[in-house]
Design a protein around this motif. Structure first.
Motif, mmCIF file in Angstrom:
data_model
loop_
_atom_site.group_PDB
_atom_site.id
_atom_site.type_symbol
_atom_site.label_atom_id
_atom_site.label_comp_id
_atom_site.label_asym_id
_atom_site.label_seq_id
_atom_site.Cartn_x
_atom_site.Cartn_y
_atom_site.Cartn_z
ATOM 1 N N SER A 105 0.830 -1.211 0.000
ATOM 2 C CA SER A 105 0.000 0.000 0.000
ATOM 3 C C SER A 105 0.870 1.270 0.000
ATOM 4 O O SER A 105 0.565 2.225 -0.700
ATOM 5 C CB SER A 105 -0.959 -0.004 1.171
ATOM 6 O OG SER A 105 -0.247 0.089 2.368
ATOM 7 N N ARG A 106 1.968 1.250 0.760
ATOM 8 C CA ARG A 106 2.791 2.478 0.786
ATOM 9 C C ARG A 106 3.525 2.692 -0.552
ATOM 10 O O ARG A 106 3.696 3.823 -0.992
ATOM 11 C CB ARG A 106 3.758 2.494 1.963
ATOM 12 C CG ARG A 106 4.681 1.325 2.047
ATOM 13 C CD ARG A 106 5.569 1.415 3.271
ATOM 14 N NE ARG A 106 6.477 0.266 3.288
ATOM 15 C CZ ARG A 106 7.530 0.162 4.043
ATOM 16 N NH1 ARG A 106 7.862 1.122 4.870
ATOM 17 N NH2 ARG A 106 8.298 -0.896 3.987
ATOM 18 N N ASN A 107 3.896 1.594 -1.228
ATOM 19 C CA ASN A 107 4.541 1.749 -2.532
ATOM 20 C C ASN A 107 3.525 2.156 -3.603
ATOM 21 O O ASN A 107 3.841 2.929 -4.510
ATOM 22 C CB ASN A 107 5.261 0.458 -2.919
ATOM 23 C CG ASN A 107 6.600 0.338 -2.217
ATOM 24 O OD1 ASN A 107 7.267 1.343 -1.941
ATOM 25 N ND2 ASN A 107 7.010 -0.872 -1.912
ATOM 26 N N LYS A 108 2.321 1.641 -3.450
ATOM 27 C CA LYS A 108 1.256 2.031 -4.390
ATOM 28 C C LYS A 108 0.987 3.535 -4.247
ATOM 29 O O LYS A 108 0.832 4.246 -5.247
ATOM 30 C CB LYS A 108 -0.011 1.230 -4.070
ATOM 31 C CG LYS A 108 -1.144 1.460 -5.047
ATOM 32 C CD LYS A 108 -2.385 0.705 -4.590
ATOM 33 C CE LYS A 108 -3.580 1.151 -5.398
ATOM 34 N NZ LYS A 108 -4.841 0.781 -4.759
ATOM 35 N N THR A 109 0.974 3.987 -2.997
ATOM 36 C CA THR A 109 0.750 5.421 -2.745
ATOM 37 C C THR A 109 1.835 6.260 -3.428
ATOM 38 O O THR A 109 1.548 7.325 -3.991
ATOM 39 C CB THR A 109 0.741 5.692 -1.230
ATOM 40 O OG1 THR A 109 -0.192 4.819 -0.639
ATOM 41 C CG2 THR A 109 0.398 7.124 -0.907
ATOM 42 N N ILE A 110 3.063 5.772 -3.384
ATOM 43 C CA ILE A 110 4.163 6.517 -4.030
ATOM 44 C C ILE A 110 3.882 6.673 -5.527
ATOM 45 O O ILE A 110 4.009 7.764 -6.093
ATOM 46 C CB ILE A 110 5.515 5.797 -3.803
ATOM 47 C CG1 ILE A 110 5.924 5.900 -2.333
ATOM 48 C CG2 ILE A 110 6.612 6.387 -4.700
ATOM 49 C CD1 ILE A 110 7.190 5.147 -1.973
ATOM 50 N N ILE A 111 3.475 5.569 -6.161
ATOM 51 C CA ILE A 111 3.203 5.644 -7.613
ATOM 52 C C ILE A 111 2.052 6.613 -7.876
ATOM 53 O O ILE A 111 2.103 7.424 -8.805
ATOM 54 C CB ILE A 111 2.864 4.254 -8.188
ATOM 55 C CG1 ILE A 111 3.997 3.271 -7.912
ATOM 56 C CG2 ILE A 111 2.628 4.349 -9.701
ATOM 57 C CD1 ILE A 111 3.691 1.860 -8.368
ATOM 58 N N GLU A 112 1.033 6.530 -7.054
ATOM 59 C CA GLU A 112 -0.130 7.414 -7.253
ATOM 60 C C GLU A 112 0.266 8.887 -7.103
ATOM 61 O O GLU A 112 -0.177 9.741 -7.875
ATOM 62 C CB GLU A 112 -1.235 7.057 -6.250
ATOM 63 C CG GLU A 112 -1.942 5.766 -6.618
ATOM 64 C CD GLU A 112 -2.847 5.238 -5.510
ATOM 65 O OE1 GLU A 112 -3.704 4.398 -5.811
ATOM 66 O OE2 GLU A 112 -2.666 5.641 -4.337
ATOM 67 N N GLN A 113 1.143 9.145 -6.111
ATOM 68 C CA GLN A 113 1.592 10.530 -5.922
ATOM 69 C C GLN A 113 2.411 11.014 -7.118
ATOM 70 O O GLN A 113 2.267 12.144 -7.587
ATOM 71 C CB GLN A 113 2.409 10.643 -4.634
ATOM 72 C CG GLN A 113 1.527 10.627 -3.387
ATOM 73 C CD GLN A 113 2.306 10.449 -2.107
ATOM 74 O OE1 GLN A 113 3.493 10.103 -2.125
ATOM 75 N NE2 GLN A 113 1.647 10.665 -0.986
#
Lengths: 479, 306
Positions: free
Chosen positions: B205-213
């Motif tokens: 989830s935290r890596n997905k958030t990075i991509i989304e940002q």
């Protein structure tokens, strides 16, 4: 915050300088500093569990004061039971609850009645087994009138949480450590130097011996089926060296660190791998735990006073409890049972107190008989370590089966680097030379002329830098 | 007490001096992290395509074979959180940036460099690229971060043998994986694949958030984001953990549908790459890099509106 971390290398000098800077302000101020430093140290692992330590401390402090006020035996008993229940209750809840639940559900499933209960997701507070036993010793000693209860809360809290030995021992007795927090502490140059020397040796044992052995041990234990019997045997031997380097290295660093504050902790390891039988091994390995069980379990159960059967029963109980203390897993219980099995013949033949001195005392080399005695003891201990290291009994049996297979006589399929063997050689040699001291290089520090001594220290530091293994957690932190 | 402190200082002074000398000597050795930082400063203004990521893009995409003005900012074991930091530094000073290529490998969504055995590289990011991934004091110094053998070898190779340790081209491409030195493909695949998909999935989830940002940030300037899974050999992709791969695929598809500027290109099993294009089971060699770079260049031409 590990002893072998940079964080600790910054933390310790700050606390050290502040502690002695505050010497003129009195012992209470110094204790308050040590207490704050200890809580900070523990809080770095997980600040949430500070409340546990604080709660245990408050309970045992109050129990101690209440014991002083009450003379009636039933009230005193109730008070000490309160302390035991609170402390062991925490230990049970955090360490053993899931183990008992798992076994209960397995047992019910076996009889065709599966229990719809899920284990809890519990994080084990670092060092809970150590400080629980330490604080329990206080309540029990006050109950037995071996110790006057303290009214100094800061001194008592510092005794419970003293950072050098908080998370992995040595488990200190209140009778030994607590009075040191009452008396005035002044800086002692030779103690401080000795402390630093012991820290250096502990660091060598941890970073060079334990961490380097760990890499090989992990490789072998992770997939025992892929290795020859000789490799598995070597893996077990290396685990023996790893756990000794790791735990005794930690103890050395703890004792050395305490000495910087002019506080003496008890010796925890006395060169156990130079033992000539298993009874001697247990007098030299994790001394603070063995003596704790002796004084608070074995003797209260009757010790050796009730005849051979009672003595045998008590010894077995102590070994099983000792195993269980290490972890909530049947592997540790089997490990304890195996050591009991080794010990019982010596007990029955009344040979368990044969070797009370150091091996080859006043001699350079052991006799051939002594050499083989040490080898056999080491071999027995090593086989028991397989249970200690394995994740399950099945894995341990598979591992031992692999050792005792025809491939035992084949060359190992994988070996550690040559440098690791050289380091282990240097380590064993230094341990042998220094076996009459509190730690291996104590005599070097006291007897060698300064230039040679300094050269030796520099050499150890360079070796630590050049051959440090990949950082591993201290094994005993999980207990 | 004073006497004790004085003697400790005298004892440790030579050690500290030697350590400081070795640290300075190590920092004088040229390295690809410092080189890339210099490339960011020199080329950011004219760069149209920024290539981020790990060794898969570092060795796999050569900007020289692209028609756009591209810069390869990837590095070995570089994870998404580092990519985000690089983009952050680069973004404001790159007025011509039109596309960013972000590789999504089998491990990308489940790891962070500071939590892996490659954490020693954090020191390089901190010292040479001003990217501070951890508060750990150790990772401010090469001497404390590198394994002793690697540290000594680095100094010996440069100062005693005169070897140049730089492997990046002037556009940031890792040039050492040449076809003539290629490794045995079948031998390397399975072990690496298992290692690449062994991390627990709780970092997803935290890596997905990075991509989304990153996607959000790029979307604001209408910059295209290409999530790229680079080609690999069958001995690698056949041994990847299917659960990890399924999560990766689903996550990338989900992000792709959320933002119009994001495109997920999965070339992992692409048949146009033959065994002769690989250096090992999960890295392209110089020939494969040429093929992939040209393919991407064409694709970007269709994505970037003039």
């Amino acid at each position: 915050m590990f002893f072998n971390s940079l964080d600790f290398a910054i933390f310790l000098p700050i606390v050290f300088v502040l502690h002695w800077f505050l010497a003129s302000k009195g012992t209470q101020t110094q204790n308050a500093l040590l207490l704050s430093a200890s809580y900070f140290f523990y809080g770095c692992w997980d600040w949430r569990f500070l409340s546990l330590i604080l709660f245990s401390t408050v309970v045992d402090y109050i129990v101690g004061l209440a014991l002083a006020r009450h003379e009636e035996q039933h009230k005193r008993k109730l008070l000490v039971l309160t302390s035991i229940c609170v402390n062991l209750g925490f230990l049970f809840a955090f360490k053993y609850f899931n183990f008992f639940l798992d076994n209960l559900t397995t047992a019910f499933s076996f009889f065709g009645q599966p229990l719809p209960i899920q284990g809890l997701s519990i994080v084990l507070p670092v060092g809970i087994s150590f400080y629980t036993f330490q604080t329990l010793s206080y309540s029990i000693d006050v109950y037995k009138r071996k110790l006057e209860p303290t009214r100094d809360f800061i001194a008592f809290a510092t005794f419970v949480s003293f950072f050098p030995q908080l998370v992995a021992g040595p488990i200190e007795r209140a009778t030994h450590l607590l009075p040191q927090f009452y008396t005035k502490r002044s800086f002692n140059y030779s103690q401080a130097v000795d402390g630093l020397r012991q820290i250096l040796w502990g660091l060598f044992k941890k970073v060079i011996i334990a961490d380097n052995c760990a890499q090989y041990v992990n490789q072998v234990f992770d997939n025992p089926a892929a290795h020859t019997g000789s490799t598995l045997l070597l893996g077990a031997i290396f685990f023996g060296l790893q756990i000794y380097g790791d735990f005794s290295g930690y103890s050395d660093m703890a004792i050395g660190t305490a000495r910087l504050f002019n506080i003496r902790l008890n010796q925890n390891f006395a060169f156990p791998y130079f033992s000539r039988d298993i009874a001697e091994f247990w007098r030299r390995w994790h001394i603070s735990l063995s003596t704790w069980f002796r004084d608070y379990v074995y003797i209260p159960l009757g010790g050796s006073r009730g005849g051979s059967f009672i003595n045998l029963r008590n010894v077995i109980i102590v070994f099983l409890l000792s195993g269980f203390w290490h972890g909530a897993n049947w592997t540790f219980i089997i490990w304890g049972a195996l050591n009991a099995l080794y010990f019982i013949p010596l007990l029955l033949m009344k040979k368990h107190r044969t070797h009370l001195n150091h091996v080859a005392e006043n001699r350079w080399f052991p006799s051939l008989r002594e050499f083989f005695q040490m080898l056999i003891t080491f071999g027995m201990v090593t086989l028991a370590w397989v249970f200690f290291r394995s994740a399950s009994i099945a894995q341990a049996i598979e591992y031992l089966g692999g050792i005792f297979s025809p491939s035992l006589f084949k060359a190992p399929d994988t070996l550690p680097e040559d440098a690791v063997f050289i380091m282990i050689g240097i380590f064993i040699l230094l341990e042998w030379i220094g076996r009459s001291g509190q730690y291996a290089i104590e005599t070097i520090g006291l007897r060698w002329p300064r230039p040679w001594r300094f050269l030796f220290y520099y050499l150890i530091i360079v070796l630590i830098f050049l051959y440090r293994g990949i950082g591993q957690d201290f094994i005993y932190f999980q207990f | 007490m004073k006497n004790f402190l004085k003697k400790i200082l005298l004892f440790t002074l030579p050690l500290l001096l030697v350590a400081a000398f070795l640290e300075l000597a190590a920092r004088k050795v040229p390295n690809d992290y410092a080189l890339k930082r210099a490339l960011f400063d020199d080329q950011s203004k004219e760069t149209e395509v920024l290539i981020l990521g790990s060794s898969h893009t570092y060795f796999g995409i050569n900007p020289d074979w692209m028609t756009q003005k591209a810069l390869n900012a990837a590095n070995v074991s570089q994870t998404l959180n580092v990519d985000a930091c690089i983009l952050e530094q680069f973004f404001a000073d790159a007025p011509n940036l039109q596309a960013v290529i972000l590789p999504i490998s089998a491990f990308s969504l489940f790891t962070r460099i500071e939590e892996t055995s490659e954490a020693w590289r954090c020191a390089y990011y901190a010292i040479y690229q001003d990217i501070h991934l951890t508060n750990n004091f150790q990772y401010q110094f090469e001497i404390l971060s590198l394994a002793p053998n690697s540290f000594i070898t680095k100094l010996r190779k440069y100062y005693l043998r005169g070897r140049n340790p730089l492997i990046s081209s002037p556009t940031g491409w890792g040039s050492t994986f040449r076809s003539e030195y290629a490794l045995e493909l079948d031998d390397t695949g399975a072990t690496v694949a298992k290692a690449h998909t062994s991390a627990p999935v709780n970092s997803l989830s935290r890596n997905k958030t990075i991509i989304e940002q990153i996607a959000d940030q790029l979307n604001q300037r209408d910059i295209q984001l290409v999530l790229l899974t680079t080609p690999t050999h069958s001995s690698y992709y056949n041994h990847l953990d299917q659960y990890h791969m399924q999560l990766t695929e689903e996550t990338c598809r989900e992000i792709e549908t959320q933002l119009p500027n994001t495109h997920y290109i999965n070339l992992q099993t692409n048949s146009s790459f033959s065994p002769s294009d690989f250096y090992d089971a999960n890295h392209l060699n110089n020939l494969g890099a040429k093929k992939l770079s040209e393919k991407l260049s064409q694709l970007l031409n269709s994505l970037i509106t003039p």
